[in-house]
Write an enzyme that holds these catalytic residues in place. Structure first.
Site, PDB file in Angstrom:
ATOM      1  N   LYS A 169       0.898  -1.170   0.000  1.00  0.00           N
ATOM      2  CA  LYS A 169       0.000   0.000   0.000  1.00  0.00           C
ATOM      3  C   LYS A 169       0.934   1.217   0.000  1.00  0.00           C
ATOM      4  O   LYS A 169       1.612   1.505   0.991  1.00  0.00           O
ATOM      5  CB  LYS A 169      -0.893  -0.067   1.233  1.00  0.00           C
ATOM      6  CG  LYS A 169      -1.347   1.236   1.850  1.00  0.00           C
ATOM      7  CD  LYS A 169      -2.233   2.100   1.019  1.00  0.00           C
ATOM      8  CE  LYS A 169      -2.608   3.341   1.828  1.00  0.00           C
ATOM      9  NZ  LYS A 169      -1.697   4.481   1.586  1.00  0.00           N
ATOM     10  N   GLU A 221       7.499  -0.237  12.183  1.00  0.00           N
ATOM     11  CA  GLU A 221       8.638   0.698  12.173  1.00  0.00           C
ATOM     12  C   GLU A 221       8.012   2.083  12.317  1.00  0.00           C
ATOM     13  O   GLU A 221       7.385   2.583  11.384  1.00  0.00           O
ATOM     14  CB  GLU A 221       9.403   0.600  10.851  1.00  0.00           C
ATOM     15  CG  GLU A 221       9.902  -0.786  10.497  1.00  0.00           C
ATOM     16  CD  GLU A 221      11.162  -1.185  11.246  1.00  0.00           C
ATOM     17  OE1 GLU A 221      11.641  -0.381  12.064  1.00  0.00           O
ATOM     18  OE2 GLU A 221      11.643  -2.299  11.020  1.00  0.00           O
ATOM     19  N   CYS A 242      12.686   9.235  10.401  1.00  0.00           N
ATOM     20  CA  CYS A 242      12.365   8.677  11.710  1.00  0.00           C
ATOM     21  C   CYS A 242      13.627   8.545  12.568  1.00  0.00           C
ATOM     22  O   CYS A 242      13.541   8.510  13.778  1.00  0.00           O
ATOM     23  CB  CYS A 242      11.693   7.337  11.531  1.00  0.00           C
ATOM     24  SG  CYS A 242      12.562   6.328  10.329  1.00  0.00           S
ATOM     25  N   GLU A 283       8.089  14.179  17.812  1.00  0.00           N
ATOM     26  CA  GLU A 283       8.750  14.079  16.510  1.00  0.00           C
ATOM     27  C   GLU A 283       8.241  15.221  15.627  1.00  0.00           C
ATOM     28  O   GLU A 283       7.057  15.283  15.304  1.00  0.00           O
ATOM     29  CB  GLU A 283       8.398  12.732  15.881  1.00  0.00           C
ATOM     30  CG  GLU A 283       9.084  12.495  14.566  1.00  0.00           C
ATOM     31  CD  GLU A 283       8.733  11.130  13.983  1.00  0.00           C
ATOM     32  OE1 GLU A 283       7.537  10.807  13.892  1.00  0.00           O
ATOM     33  OE2 GLU A 283       9.666  10.395  13.616  1.00  0.00           O
TER      34      GLU A 283
HETATM   35  P1  NAD Z   1       1.286   7.656   8.591  1.00  0.00           P
HETATM   36  O1  NAD Z   1       1.221   6.803   9.794  1.00  0.00           O
HETATM   37  O2  NAD Z   1       0.354   8.781   8.476  1.00  0.00           O
HETATM   38  O3  NAD Z   1       1.040   6.782   7.288  1.00  0.00           O
HETATM   39  C1  NAD Z   1       1.851   5.670   6.968  1.00  0.00           C
HETATM   40  C2  NAD Z   1       1.081   4.773   6.030  1.00  0.00           C
HETATM   41  O4  NAD Z   1      -0.019   4.222   6.747  1.00  0.00           O
HETATM   42  C3  NAD Z   1       0.494   5.485   4.803  1.00  0.00           C
HETATM   43  O5  NAD Z   1       0.577   4.641   3.684  1.00  0.00           O
HETATM   44  C4  NAD Z   1      -0.946   5.678   5.213  1.00  0.00           C
HETATM   45  O6  NAD Z   1      -1.832   5.786   4.125  1.00  0.00           O
HETATM   46  C5  NAD Z   1      -1.207   4.416   6.010  1.00  0.00           C
HETATM   47  N1  NAD Z   1      -2.332   4.477   6.944  1.00  0.00           N
HETATM   48  C6  NAD Z   1      -2.874   5.571   7.536  1.00  0.00           C
HETATM   49  N2  NAD Z   1      -3.922   5.205   8.304  1.00  0.00           N
HETATM   50  C7  NAD Z   1      -4.030   3.863   8.216  1.00  0.00           C
HETATM   51  C8  NAD Z   1      -4.897   2.898   8.768  1.00  0.00           C
HETATM   52  N3  NAD Z   1      -5.897   3.234   9.588  1.00  0.00           N
HETATM   53  N4  NAD Z   1      -4.716   1.609   8.453  1.00  0.00           N
HETATM   54  C9  NAD Z   1      -3.715   1.237   7.634  1.00  0.00           C
HETATM   55  N5  NAD Z   1      -2.866   2.094   7.060  1.00  0.00           N
HETATM   56  C10 NAD Z   1      -3.021   3.393   7.340  1.00  0.00           C
HETATM   57  O7  NAD Z   1       2.790   8.116   8.469  1.00  0.00           O
HETATM   58  P2  NAD Z   1       3.398   9.098   7.388  1.00  0.00           P
HETATM   59  O8  NAD Z   1       2.970  10.471   7.744  1.00  0.00           O
HETATM   60  O9  NAD Z   1       3.161   8.579   6.014  1.00  0.00           O
HETATM   61  O10 NAD Z   1       4.948   8.918   7.664  1.00  0.00           O
HETATM   62  C11 NAD Z   1       5.628   9.632   8.621  1.00  0.00           C
HETATM   63  C12 NAD Z   1       5.814   8.790   9.859  1.00  0.00           C
HETATM   64  O11 NAD Z   1       6.443   7.575   9.523  1.00  0.00           O
HETATM   65  C13 NAD Z   1       6.727   9.446  10.867  1.00  0.00           C
HETATM   66  O12 NAD Z   1       6.205   9.312  12.154  1.00  0.00           O
HETATM   67  C14 NAD Z   1       8.015   8.657  10.751  1.00  0.00           C
HETATM   68  O13 NAD Z   1       8.805   8.655  11.888  1.00  0.00           O
HETATM   69  C15 NAD Z   1       7.510   7.315  10.409  1.00  0.00           C
HETATM   70  N6  NAD Z   1       8.548   6.550   9.732  1.00  0.00           N
HETATM   71  C16 NAD Z   1       9.146   5.537  10.406  1.00  0.00           C
HETATM   72  C17 NAD Z   1      10.165   4.819   9.819  1.00  0.00           C
HETATM   73  C18 NAD Z   1      10.853   3.708  10.540  1.00  0.00           C
HETATM   74  O14 NAD Z   1      11.492   2.910   9.882  1.00  0.00           O
HETATM   75  N7  NAD Z   1      10.769   3.599  11.838  1.00  0.00           N
HETATM   76  C19 NAD Z   1      10.558   5.117   8.530  1.00  0.00           C
HETATM   77  C20 NAD Z   1       9.926   6.144   7.873  1.00  0.00           C
HETATM   78  C21 NAD Z   1       8.905   6.850   8.483  1.00  0.00           C
END
Ligand code: NAD
Length: 496
Positions: A189, A263, A298, A399
């Site tokens: 996704k 993650e 992150c 963050e």
């Molecule tokens: P997000 O949580 O808003 O979205 C991540 C993904 O989850 C997107 O594809 C989104 O469409 C999907 N999503 C949203 N709601 C959902 C639900 N109810 N069910 C299933 N999927 C759903 O995060 P973001 O804004 O896209 O990314 C930024 C965040 O990601 C930051 O907090 C960052 O720290 C984290 N991040 C972590 C890592 C890691 O490896 N630890 C790496 C990159 C980003």
């Protein structure tokens, strides 16, 4: 590059590309026919493409295709899966520049400092996991001459990989080759804000994989993301994103006892000891800030703990370095720092800056806005370094996901370790000391999944990557992560 688009999908395409999703062997629209416009952060008025707005029905189709394909894929000799991954790696390498250019356009990550290295890491990850294909082994226990006690490592089945927007290809690299080489089928996704490179990745993979082994859905998280997490045909959810969303994903998947790895976010400490006040350490601390990815990482070392003896001189050197960074169009080679993904994130970062600047006692060590020469229609933020920060302030706890560095003073080792660990996150950490014993001793006391010592940007394909505490569970990118995350053990006991 070629996905199922109506227009050429290069970074310089003048008319928006109408992307489709990969389900089975077909490039398809959403069942509803709805689409989402993808806007480049370089220019808020420019739509670079449309992607299908998938919902539950589309998730059903993708999961059905994956379920149908998975047993045959898993039954292949491991050398066949290995060969497919190696061919994918070769083809990805051929288009690495196009992938980098598209990454710059749809994420805003600067091509030289970020987008190209991310695309290159993807190639390395496919090669690395191809090399591990023969390591998906079981063990035997010496129980007796007429008995065998053995284990097999089986795939989990169908894996849903949910991706964020900040480095889509890099995060896909953590999940896709490891899941595939162990015999799983994968439904990705893509993030709604940066889906295009994932569709291009799928187009390359599809040339070398049986239909259905890899599918890609586009759409909103609460719609198609949620549908995948709830889907009884999904055996494992490998999620990368924010801590809040991840907690919801884990709860939903947990209700039906599906496996989950997470993650999530971070607020990582970066500790500088008094013997490390050098130009080289300044360079490494700069890498750790992830300013070059607009702080949208992150693992950003966003809390900088400077020993009070070197606080001023180290900061002076750091500010001198940061002031040389060029914020600009992410597609230009001369750019060090690109742009923030969208208006919502830009506003969020701004609100943290406003709050930090308004806090009594804070001092501004560097405010890059004075030197910013780019702006609308792009979402640009310049680096900001705030000092005299208290570890209890929101800018030191939450963050920010922007180029904002909070600097804190410390005196005693116990004190700095306590402050570093006083966080609900535990993803990354950085320790700088010429006294290696001191550095390693400190590193071992930090509650983070990944601690770097005397380096700031040393991520290697093959290392175990993942967080402690609120930063997640499970590990990816390594042999151990692959085995733990994408296989399950079957025990067989036999007597004759
Ligand atoms: P997000 O949580 O808003 O979205 C991540 C993904 O989850 C997107 O594809 C989104 O469409 C999907 N999503 C949203 N709601 C959902 C639900 N109810 N069910 C299933 N999927 C759903 O995060 P973001 O804004 O896209 O990314 C930024 C965040 O990601 C930051 O907090 C960052 O720290 C984290 N991040 C972590 C890592 C890691 O490896 N630890 C790496 C990159 C980003």
């Amino acid at each position: 590059m070629s996905t199922g688009t109506d227009a050429a999908s290069t970074s310089e395409a003048t008319s928006p590309s109408a992307y489709r999703m990969l389900i089975g062997e077909d490039w398809v629209d959403a069942v509803s026919g709805e689409t989402i416009e993808v806007i480049t952060p370089v220019d808020r008025t420019r739509v670079i493409g449309t992607v299908p707005r998938a919902r539950a029905q589309d998730a059903d189709r993708a999961v059905a295709a994956a379920r149908a394909a998975q047993p045959g894929w898993a039954a292949l000799p491991f050398t066949e899966r290995q060969r497919a991954l190696l061919r994918i790696a070769d083809d990805l390498e051929d288009v690495v520049e196009e992938l980098a250019a598209l990454t710059a356009l749809d994420t805003g990550n600067a091509i030289r400092t970020q987008a190209r290295p991310e695309a290159q890491l993807l190639v390395r990850a496919f090669r690395y996991f191809a090399g591990l294909a023969g390591e998906v082994k079981g063990v035997t226990l010496p129980v007796g001459a007429d008995e065998l006690s053995l284990t097999r490592r089986l795939p989990v089945g169908v894996v849903a990989g949910i991706l964020p927007w900040n480095s889509p290809l890099m995060i896909a690299a953590f999940k896709v080759p490891a899941a595939l080489v162990t015999g799983n089928a994968v439904v990705l996704k893509a993030a709604e804000d940066a889906p295009t490179t994932i569709l291009e990745l799928a187009a390359v993979c599809a040339r070398h994989l049986p239909a259905g082994v890899l599918g890609v859905l586009t759409g909103y998280g609460p719609e198609v993301g949620q549908a995948l997490v709830e889907h009884p045909g999904v055996d494992k959810v490998s999620f990368t994103g924010s801590t809040a969303t991840g907690a919801g994903v884990a709860a939903t998947a947990g209700e039906r006892l599906a496996q989950v790895s997470l993650e999530l976010g971070g607020k990582s400490p970066c500790i500088v000891f008094p013997d490390a006040d050098t130009d080289d350490v300044v360079e490494q601390v700069l890498l750790a800030t992830r300013f070059a990815r607009q702080g949208q990482s992150c693992t950003s070392g966003s809390r900088l703990f400077l020993h009070e003896d070197i606080h001023d001189s180290f900061l002076e050197k750091l500010v001198a370095k940061v002031s040389q960074l060029r914020v600009g169009d992410p597609r230009e080679e001369s750019t060090d720092i690109g742009c923030i993904i969208n208006q919502r994130q830009w506003d969020r970062v701004q609100s943290f800056i406003d709050e930090g600047l308004a806090t009594e006692g804070v001092r501004v060590a560097y405010d890059g806005r004075e030197r910013l020469t780019v702006g609308e229609p792009g979402f640009y933020h310049a680096p900001m370094i705030l000092t005299q920060v208290d570890n209890g302030w929101r800018i030191a706890r939450e963050e920010i996901f922007g180029p904002v560095l909070s600097v804190l003073r410390w005196r005693e080792q116990d004190e700095v370790v306590a402050m570093a660990n006083d966080s609900h996150y535990g993803l990354a950490a950085f320790v700088f000391a010429r006294d290696v014993g001191m550095a390693l001793g400190t590193a071992q006391r930090i509650e983070s999944g990944w601690v770097q010592v005397n380096q700031g940007g040393a991520q290697q394909v093959g290392q175990s990557y993942g967080g402690m505490k609120g930063s997640g569970q499970g590990r990816e990118l390594s042999l151990e992560g692959m085995l733990e995350g994408f296989t399950q053990i079957q025990q067989i006991n036999a007597r004759w």
